[in-house]
Design a protein around this motif. Structure first.
Motif, PDB file in Angstrom:
ATOM      1  N   ASP A  35     -35.339   1.688   1.831  1.00  0.00           N
ATOM      2  CA  ASP A  35     -34.662   1.391   2.861  1.00  0.00           C
ATOM      3  C   ASP A  35     -34.279   0.143   2.969  1.00  0.00           C
ATOM      4  OD1 ASP A  35     -34.128   4.021   3.415  1.00  0.00           O
ATOM      5  OD2 ASP A  35     -35.521   4.441   5.250  1.00  0.00           O
ATOM      6  N   LEU A  36     -35.156  -0.701   2.788  1.00  0.00           N
ATOM      7  CA  LEU A  36     -34.881  -2.321   3.006  1.00  0.00           C
ATOM      8  C   LEU A  36     -33.725  -2.635   1.809  1.00  0.00           C
ATOM      9  CD1 LEU A  36     -35.412  -5.264   4.108  1.00  0.00           C
ATOM     10  CD2 LEU A  36     -37.514  -5.043   2.509  1.00  0.00           C
ATOM     11  N   LEU A  37     -33.799  -2.066   0.681  1.00  0.00           N
ATOM     12  CA  LEU A  37     -32.829  -2.317  -0.387  1.00  0.00           C
ATOM     13  C   LEU A  37     -31.393  -1.872  -0.037  1.00  0.00           C
ATOM     14  CD1 LEU A  37     -34.589  -1.685  -3.536  1.00  0.00           C
ATOM     15  CD2 LEU A  37     -33.837  -3.637  -2.884  1.00  0.00           C
ATOM     16  N   VAL A  38     -31.586  -0.513   0.585  1.00  0.00           N
ATOM     17  CA  VAL A  38     -30.212  -0.240   1.094  1.00  0.00           C
ATOM     18  C   VAL A  38     -29.555  -0.966   2.216  1.00  0.00           C
ATOM     19  CG1 VAL A  38     -28.996   1.885   2.470  1.00  0.00           C
ATOM     20  CG2 VAL A  38     -30.739   2.451   0.552  1.00  0.00           C
ATOM     21  N   ALA A  39     -30.622  -1.314   3.027  1.00  0.00           N
ATOM     22  CA  ALA A  39     -29.863  -2.286   4.049  1.00  0.00           C
ATOM     23  C   ALA A  39     -29.451  -3.637   3.670  1.00  0.00           C
ATOM     24  CB  ALA A  39     -31.062  -2.474   5.242  1.00  0.00           C
ATOM     25  N   LEU A  40     -30.011  -4.138   2.809  1.00  0.00           N
ATOM     26  CA  LEU A  40     -29.593  -5.367   2.085  1.00  0.00           C
ATOM     27  C   LEU A  40     -28.606  -5.289   1.125  1.00  0.00           C
ATOM     28  CD1 LEU A  40     -33.142  -6.908   1.129  1.00  0.00           C
ATOM     29  CD2 LEU A  40     -31.548  -7.794   2.673  1.00  0.00           C
ATOM     30  N   GLN A  89     -26.201  -3.094   1.723  1.00  0.00           N
ATOM     31  CA  GLN A  89     -25.105  -2.741   2.536  1.00  0.00           C
ATOM     32  C   GLN A  89     -24.514  -3.971   3.106  1.00  0.00           C
ATOM     33  OE1 GLN A  89     -26.755  -0.071   5.328  1.00  0.00           O
ATOM     34  NE2 GLN A  89     -26.253   1.987   4.374  1.00  0.00           N
ATOM     35  N   GLN A  90     -25.054  -5.168   3.186  1.00  0.00           N
ATOM     36  CA  GLN A  90     -24.499  -6.168   3.491  1.00  0.00           C
ATOM     37  C   GLN A  90     -23.513  -7.145   2.454  1.00  0.00           C
ATOM     38  OE1 GLN A  90     -24.847  -7.418   7.132  1.00  0.00           O
ATOM     39  NE2 GLN A  90     -25.276  -5.315   7.071  1.00  0.00           N
ATOM     40  N   LYS A  91     -23.762  -6.447   1.231  1.00  0.00           N
ATOM     41  CA  LYS A  91     -23.077  -7.123   0.259  1.00  0.00           C
ATOM     42  C   LYS A  91     -23.374  -8.562   0.084  1.00  0.00           C
ATOM     43  CE  LYS A  91     -19.910  -3.086   0.179  1.00  0.00           C
ATOM     44  NZ  LYS A  91     -20.361  -2.586  -0.994  1.00  0.00           N
ATOM     45  N   GLY A  92     -24.418  -9.159  -0.027  1.00  0.00           N
ATOM     46  CA  GLY A  92     -24.633 -10.580  -0.108  1.00  0.00           C
ATOM     47  C   GLY A  92     -24.656 -11.221   1.043  1.00  0.00           C
ATOM     48  N   GLU A  93     -24.216 -10.794   2.412  1.00  0.00           N
ATOM     49  CA  GLU A  93     -24.341 -11.448   3.234  1.00  0.00           C
ATOM     50  C   GLU A  93     -25.744 -11.543   3.792  1.00  0.00           C
ATOM     51  OE1 GLU A  93     -21.698 -13.056   5.027  1.00  0.00           O
ATOM     52  OE2 GLU A  93     -20.384 -12.081   3.170  1.00  0.00           O
ATOM     53  N   VAL A  94     -26.089 -12.422   5.005  1.00  0.00           N
ATOM     54  CA  VAL A  94     -27.447 -12.635   5.494  1.00  0.00           C
ATOM     55  C   VAL A  94     -27.666 -11.610   6.365  1.00  0.00           C
ATOM     56  CG1 VAL A  94     -28.942 -14.099   6.731  1.00  0.00           C
ATOM     57  CG2 VAL A  94     -27.460 -14.964   4.931  1.00  0.00           C
ATOM     58  N   ILE A 137     -33.442 -16.606   4.474  1.00  0.00           N
ATOM     59  CA  ILE A 137     -32.518 -18.005   4.849  1.00  0.00           C
ATOM     60  C   ILE A 137     -33.226 -18.475   6.422  1.00  0.00           C
ATOM     61  CG2 ILE A 137     -30.087 -18.479   5.743  1.00  0.00           C
ATOM     62  CD1 ILE A 137     -30.407 -17.605   2.619  1.00  0.00           C
ATOM     63  N   ARG A 138     -33.669 -19.549   6.365  1.00  0.00           N
ATOM     64  CA  ARG A 138     -34.600 -19.993   7.329  1.00  0.00           C
ATOM     65  C   ARG A 138     -33.625 -19.936   8.670  1.00  0.00           C
ATOM     66  NH1 ARG A 138     -39.105 -22.950   8.016  1.00  0.00           N
ATOM     67  NH2 ARG A 138     -39.492 -24.146   9.921  1.00  0.00           N
ATOM     68  N   GLY A 139     -34.349 -19.117   9.723  1.00  0.00           N
ATOM     69  CA  GLY A 139     -33.885 -19.126  10.997  1.00  0.00           C
ATOM     70  C   GLY A 139     -32.810 -18.027  11.010  1.00  0.00           C
ATOM     71  N   ARG A 140     -32.535 -17.180  10.165  1.00  0.00           N
ATOM     72  CA  ARG A 140     -31.309 -16.408  10.006  1.00  0.00           C
ATOM     73  C   ARG A 140     -32.023 -14.917   9.593  1.00  0.00           C
ATOM     74  NH1 ARG A 140     -26.152 -18.420   7.067  1.00  0.00           N
ATOM     75  NH2 ARG A 140     -25.287 -16.672   8.132  1.00  0.00           N
ATOM     76  N   GLY A 141     -32.468 -14.942   8.350  1.00  0.00           N
ATOM     77  CA  GLY A 141     -32.785 -13.658   7.934  1.00  0.00           C
ATOM     78  C   GLY A 141     -33.019 -13.665   6.256  1.00  0.00           C
ATOM     79  N   TYR A 142     -32.515 -12.545   5.583  1.00  0.00           N
ATOM     80  CA  TYR A 142     -32.816 -12.278   4.317  1.00  0.00           C
ATOM     81  C   TYR A 142     -31.297 -12.216   3.535  1.00  0.00           C
ATOM     82  CZ  TYR A 142     -37.736 -12.104   5.031  1.00  0.00           C
ATOM     83  OH  TYR A 142     -39.047 -12.580   5.570  1.00  0.00           O
ATOM     84  N   GLN A 143     -31.474 -12.211   2.386  1.00  0.00           N
ATOM     85  CA  GLN A 143     -30.020 -11.975   1.667  1.00  0.00           C
ATOM     86  C   GLN A 143     -30.497 -11.573   0.181  1.00  0.00           C
ATOM     87  OE1 GLN A 143     -27.521 -15.668   0.774  1.00  0.00           O
ATOM     88  NE2 GLN A 143     -25.684 -14.287   0.173  1.00  0.00           N
ATOM     89  N   LEU A 144     -29.591 -10.457  -0.115  1.00  0.00           N
ATOM     90  CA  LEU A 144     -30.235  -9.973  -1.477  1.00  0.00           C
ATOM     91  C   LEU A 144     -29.152 -10.667  -2.699  1.00  0.00           C
ATOM     92  CD1 LEU A 144     -31.376  -7.631  -3.126  1.00  0.00           C
ATOM     93  CD2 LEU A 144     -29.475  -6.322  -2.922  1.00  0.00           C
ATOM     94  N   VAL A 145     -29.711 -11.302  -3.629  1.00  0.00           N
ATOM     95  CA  VAL A 145     -29.141 -12.187  -4.503  1.00  0.00           C
ATOM     96  C   VAL A 145     -28.973 -11.476  -6.041  1.00  0.00           C
ATOM     97  CG1 VAL A 145     -28.930 -14.226  -3.220  1.00  0.00           C
ATOM     98  CG2 VAL A 145     -30.921 -13.546  -4.765  1.00  0.00           C
ATOM     99  N   LEU A 146     -29.929 -10.471  -6.137  1.00  0.00           N
ATOM    100  CA  LEU A 146     -30.011  -9.815  -7.439  1.00  0.00           C
ATOM    101  C   LEU A 146     -28.591  -9.444  -7.919  1.00  0.00           C
ATOM    102  CD1 LEU A 146     -31.934  -8.726  -9.783  1.00  0.00           C
ATOM    103  CD2 LEU A 146     -31.874  -6.564  -8.427  1.00  0.00           C
TER     104      LEU A 146
END
Length: 225
Positions: A160-165, A167-172, A216-225
């Motif tokens: 579910d974490l992968l799905v959520a990341l 779905q953001q399509k590279g956004e934070v 991303i410090r102070g913001r969250g996570y971004q999938l870059v694979l």
């Protein structure tokens, strides 16, 4: 009806939880030490949708049970931990537990956590979309992740974490949003559950990309694979 195994040596508490869960559509078998948990999971006569496990089990402690789970069967796990016992929570999550709840627990909160984890591990309808991103494919119906055609073994929470990341399509993706979307609860101060799940998932993705999930410090996570 959801069928779970509850491992806790507090018989009074387990009877209370068993009655409450049964009244809300969850069938619950109770055992009272770690060796009994292992025996039940090794016995193919018993089928469980989820394991609720007290970390401080007698005979075989809960963390040792978690270490043996891959040798028995794949099953989602919610840990019961002492309040303030952060180290055991983190170790449990690193060993593959999906969630935790502090004791003494509110039966209603435990039910909510059970329903959330079951939802994350349930096979979805046939029309559920398959998500793709460069080298990665997420089959949401069967909850299977493949990278370069090879299946990646992930827990329900990690999927579910992968799905959520994705779905953001590279956004934070903010930690607050990820906690609500993946763990289905508000992000609490000093709660490191999300960070541990990300760290565990990042290790699994490392053979495919050195930095698959960027913090991303102070913001969250971004999938870059």
């Amino acid at each position: 009806m959801t069928h779970i195994l509850l491992g806790d040596d507090d018989e009074e508490l387990t009877q209370l939880l068993q009655e409450y869960l049964h009244n809300h559509g969850v069938s619950c078998d109770c055992v009272y030490d770690g060796s009994q948990v292992i025996e039940r999971l090794q016995d193919t006569a018993y089928e469980y949708d989820l394991l609720v496990l007290d970390i401080m089990m007698p005979k075989i402690d809960g963390l040792s049970v978690l270490r043996q789970l891959p040798a028995t069967r794949q099953i989602p796990v919610i840990m019961l931990t002492a309040k303030g016992d952060e180290i055991d929570r983190i170790i449990g999550l690193e060993l593959g537990a999906d969630d935790y709840i502090a004791k003494p627990c509110n039966p209603r909160e435990l039910l909510a956590r059970i329903n959330a984890v079951i939802k994350r591990t349930t096979v979805l309808s046939v029309d559920t979309p398959v998500l793709t991103h460069d080298r990665m494919t997420l089959d949401q119906r069967h909850r299977v992740c493949t990278i370069d055609g090879s299946e990646l073994q992930v827990t329900g929470t990690e999927f579910d974490l992968l799905v959520a990341l994705l779905q953001q399509k590279g956004e934070v993706a903010s930690k607050e949003w990820l906690s609500q979307t993946v763990l289905q609860r508000e992000l609490q101060p000093f709660d490191r559950s999300l960070d541990v799940h990300v760290s565990r998932l990042r290790k699994k993705l490392q053979p495919f990309h050195d930095e698959s999930i960027k913090a991303i410090r102070g913001r969250g996570y971004q999938l870059v694979l």
